[in-house]
Scaffold this motif. Structure first.
Motif, PDB file in Angstrom:
ATOM      1  N   ALA A 145     -40.021  39.478  -4.745  1.00  0.00           N
ATOM      2  CA  ALA A 145     -41.412  39.027  -4.616  1.00  0.00           C
ATOM      3  C   ALA A 145     -42.097  39.663  -3.411  1.00  0.00           C
ATOM      4  N   LEU A 146     -41.377  39.740  -2.290  1.00  0.00           N
ATOM      5  CA  LEU A 146     -41.960  40.336  -1.091  1.00  0.00           C
ATOM      6  C   LEU A 146     -42.189  41.832  -1.289  1.00  0.00           C
ATOM      7  N   LEU A 147     -41.238  42.506  -1.926  1.00  0.00           N
ATOM      8  CA  LEU A 147     -41.390  43.938  -2.202  1.00  0.00           C
ATOM      9  C   LEU A 147     -42.616  44.196  -3.068  1.00  0.00           C
ATOM     10  N   ILE A 148     -42.791  43.404  -4.103  1.00  0.00           N
ATOM     11  CA  ILE A 148     -43.934  43.585  -5.003  1.00  0.00           C
ATOM     12  C   ILE A 148     -45.242  43.303  -4.277  1.00  0.00           C
ATOM     13  N   ALA A 149     -45.266  42.285  -3.431  1.00  0.00           N
ATOM     14  CA  ALA A 149     -46.475  41.983  -2.653  1.00  0.00           C
ATOM     15  C   ALA A 149     -46.804  43.129  -1.703  1.00  0.00           C
ATOM     16  N   LEU A 150     -45.797  43.666  -1.046  1.00  0.00           N
ATOM     17  CA  LEU A 150     -46.007  44.765  -0.104  1.00  0.00           C
ATOM     18  C   LEU A 150     -46.511  46.015  -0.823  1.00  0.00           C
ATOM     19  N   LEU A 151     -45.897  46.339  -1.945  1.00  0.00           N
ATOM     20  CA  LEU A 151     -46.331  47.518  -2.705  1.00  0.00           C
ATOM     21  C   LEU A 151     -47.734  47.328  -3.276  1.00  0.00           C
ATOM     22  N   GLY A 152     -48.053  46.103  -3.689  1.00  0.00           N
ATOM     23  CA  GLY A 152     -49.402  45.817  -4.182  1.00  0.00           C
ATOM     24  C   GLY A 152     -50.448  46.004  -3.097  1.00  0.00           C
ATOM     25  N   ALA A 153     -50.121  45.570  -1.884  1.00  0.00           N
ATOM     26  CA  ALA A 153     -51.045  45.741  -0.765  1.00  0.00           C
ATOM     27  C   ALA A 153     -51.250  47.216  -0.437  1.00  0.00           C
ATOM     28  N   CYS A 154     -50.214  48.016  -0.660  1.00  0.00           N
ATOM     29  CA  CYS A 154     -50.306  49.460  -0.395  1.00  0.00           C
ATOM     30  C   CYS A 154     -50.874  50.228  -1.577  1.00  0.00           C
ATOM     31  N   ASN A 155     -51.307  49.511  -2.620  1.00  0.00           N
ATOM     32  CA  ASN A 155     -51.941  50.104  -3.799  1.00  0.00           C
ATOM     33  C   ASN A 155     -51.002  51.057  -4.554  1.00  0.00           C
ATOM     34  N   VAL A 156     -49.749  50.653  -4.689  1.00  0.00           N
ATOM     35  CA  VAL A 156     -48.770  51.433  -5.456  1.00  0.00           C
ATOM     36  C   VAL A 156     -48.902  51.041  -6.921  1.00  0.00           C
ATOM     37  N   ASP A 157     -48.949  52.015  -7.807  1.00  0.00           N
ATOM     38  CA  ASP A 157     -49.095  51.776  -9.244  1.00  0.00           C
ATOM     39  C   ASP A 157     -47.888  51.024  -9.811  1.00  0.00           C
ATOM     40  N   PRO A 158     -48.049  50.386 -10.978  1.00  0.00           N
ATOM     41  CA  PRO A 158     -46.951  49.617 -11.575  1.00  0.00           C
ATOM     42  C   PRO A 158     -45.684  50.435 -11.877  1.00  0.00           C
ATOM     43  N   GLY A 159     -45.823  51.666 -12.318  1.00  0.00           N
ATOM     44  CA  GLY A 159     -44.647  52.491 -12.628  1.00  0.00           C
ATOM     45  C   GLY A 159     -43.754  52.698 -11.416  1.00  0.00           C
ATOM     46  N   PRO A 160     -44.309  53.232 -10.319  1.00  0.00           N
ATOM     47  CA  PRO A 160     -43.501  53.375  -9.103  1.00  0.00           C
ATOM     48  C   PRO A 160     -43.010  52.030  -8.556  1.00  0.00           C
ATOM     49  N   THR A 161     -43.807  50.971  -8.740  1.00  0.00           N
ATOM     50  CA  THR A 161     -43.371  49.650  -8.279  1.00  0.00           C
ATOM     51  C   THR A 161     -42.105  49.237  -9.010  1.00  0.00           C
ATOM     52  N   GLU A 162     -42.054  49.475 -10.317  1.00  0.00           N
ATOM     53  CA  GLU A 162     -40.844  49.153 -11.086  1.00  0.00           C
ATOM     54  C   GLU A 162     -39.648  49.950 -10.584  1.00  0.00           C
ATOM     55  N   ARG A 163     -39.869  51.210 -10.201  1.00  0.00           N
ATOM     56  CA  ARG A 163     -38.772  52.019  -9.670  1.00  0.00           C
ATOM     57  C   ARG A 163     -38.283  51.475  -8.334  1.00  0.00           C
ATOM     58  N   TRP A 164     -39.206  51.056  -7.461  1.00  0.00           N
ATOM     59  CA  TRP A 164     -38.817  50.444  -6.191  1.00  0.00           C
ATOM     60  C   TRP A 164     -37.993  49.178  -6.439  1.00  0.00           C
ATOM     61  N   VAL A 165     -38.432  48.371  -7.398  1.00  0.00           N
ATOM     62  CA  VAL A 165     -37.716  47.128  -7.706  1.00  0.00           C
ATOM     63  C   VAL A 165     -36.330  47.435  -8.275  1.00  0.00           C
ATOM     64  N   SER A 166     -36.226  48.486  -9.072  1.00  0.00           N
ATOM     65  CA  SER A 166     -34.923  48.900  -9.606  1.00  0.00           C
ATOM     66  C   SER A 166     -33.987  49.318  -8.475  1.00  0.00           C
ATOM     67  N   ILE A 167     -34.528  50.024  -7.494  1.00  0.00           N
ATOM     68  CA  ILE A 167     -33.718  50.435  -6.340  1.00  0.00           C
ATOM     69  C   ILE A 167     -33.263  49.194  -5.562  1.00  0.00           C
ATOM     70  N   LEU A 168     -34.153  48.233  -5.400  1.00  0.00           N
ATOM     71  CA  LEU A 168     -33.785  46.999  -4.710  1.00  0.00           C
ATOM     72  C   LEU A 168     -32.655  46.292  -5.452  1.00  0.00           C
ATOM     73  N   ALA A 169     -32.696  46.291  -6.775  1.00  0.00           N
ATOM     74  CA  ALA A 169     -31.651  45.641  -7.572  1.00  0.00           C
ATOM     75  C   ALA A 169     -30.297  46.325  -7.367  1.00  0.00           C
ATOM     76  N   VAL A 170     -30.300  47.628  -7.116  1.00  0.00           N
ATOM     77  CA  VAL A 170     -29.051  48.341  -6.848  1.00  0.00           C
ATOM     78  C   VAL A 170     -28.546  47.985  -5.450  1.00  0.00           C
ATOM     79  N   VAL A 171     -29.457  47.958  -4.493  1.00  0.00           N
ATOM     80  CA  VAL A 171     -29.090  47.664  -3.106  1.00  0.00           C
ATOM     81  C   VAL A 171     -28.699  46.194  -2.940  1.00  0.00           C
ATOM     82  N   ARG A 172     -29.454  45.319  -3.590  1.00  0.00           N
ATOM     83  CA  ARG A 172     -29.204  43.871  -3.512  1.00  0.00           C
ATOM     84  C   ARG A 172     -29.100  43.314  -4.921  1.00  0.00           C
ATOM     85  N   PRO A 173     -27.908  43.372  -5.522  1.00  0.00           N
ATOM     86  CA  PRO A 173     -27.745  42.914  -6.906  1.00  0.00           C
ATOM     87  C   PRO A 173     -28.118  41.453  -7.131  1.00  0.00           C
TER      88      PRO A 173
END
Length: 102
Positions: free
Chosen positions: A44-72
């Motif tokens: 939730a915090l990652l998505i809020a931060l990326l939204g504030a930085c105006n990151v598009d949904p596609g790259p946001t999903e990739r960031w979230v996927s990376i987070l899932a690998v780092v923090r399963p």
């Protein structure tokens, strides 16, 4: 990951307080602790931060996927991504910050 996100925030000209104002639920203290690496990142915090930085949904999903690998332990729900605000946060100019703080 936290260093990259903090670099993106600074590049966009956003303060920690700007992030906190953009989307409720997280204080500037929380953003600071996460971006320093003192506290774990949540989806939730990652998505809020990326939204504030105006990151598009596609790259946001990739960031979230990376987070899932780092923090399963972070489970990703598409509903959370869909709730991301669509309006970007505009950076404040130095003069606007001074006027606002007075």
């Amino acid at each position: 990951m936290a260093r990259l996100l903090d670099h993106m925030r600074r590049f966009r000209g956003l303060s920690l307080r700007d992030l906190a104002r953009h989307r409720g639920g997280f204080s500037h203290h929380t953003y600071g602790a996460v971006l320093r690496g003192d506290r774990p990142m949540s989806t939730a915090l990652l998505i809020a931060l990326l939204g504030a930085c105006n990151v598009d949904p596609g790259p946001t999903e990739r960031w979230v996927s990376i987070l899932a690998v780092v923090r399963p332990s972070e489970v990703v729900f598409r509903r959370v991504l869909a709730e991301r605000p669509t309006t970007p946060l505009a950076p404040l100019r130095h003069e606007q910050r001074r006027r606002r703080d007075q």
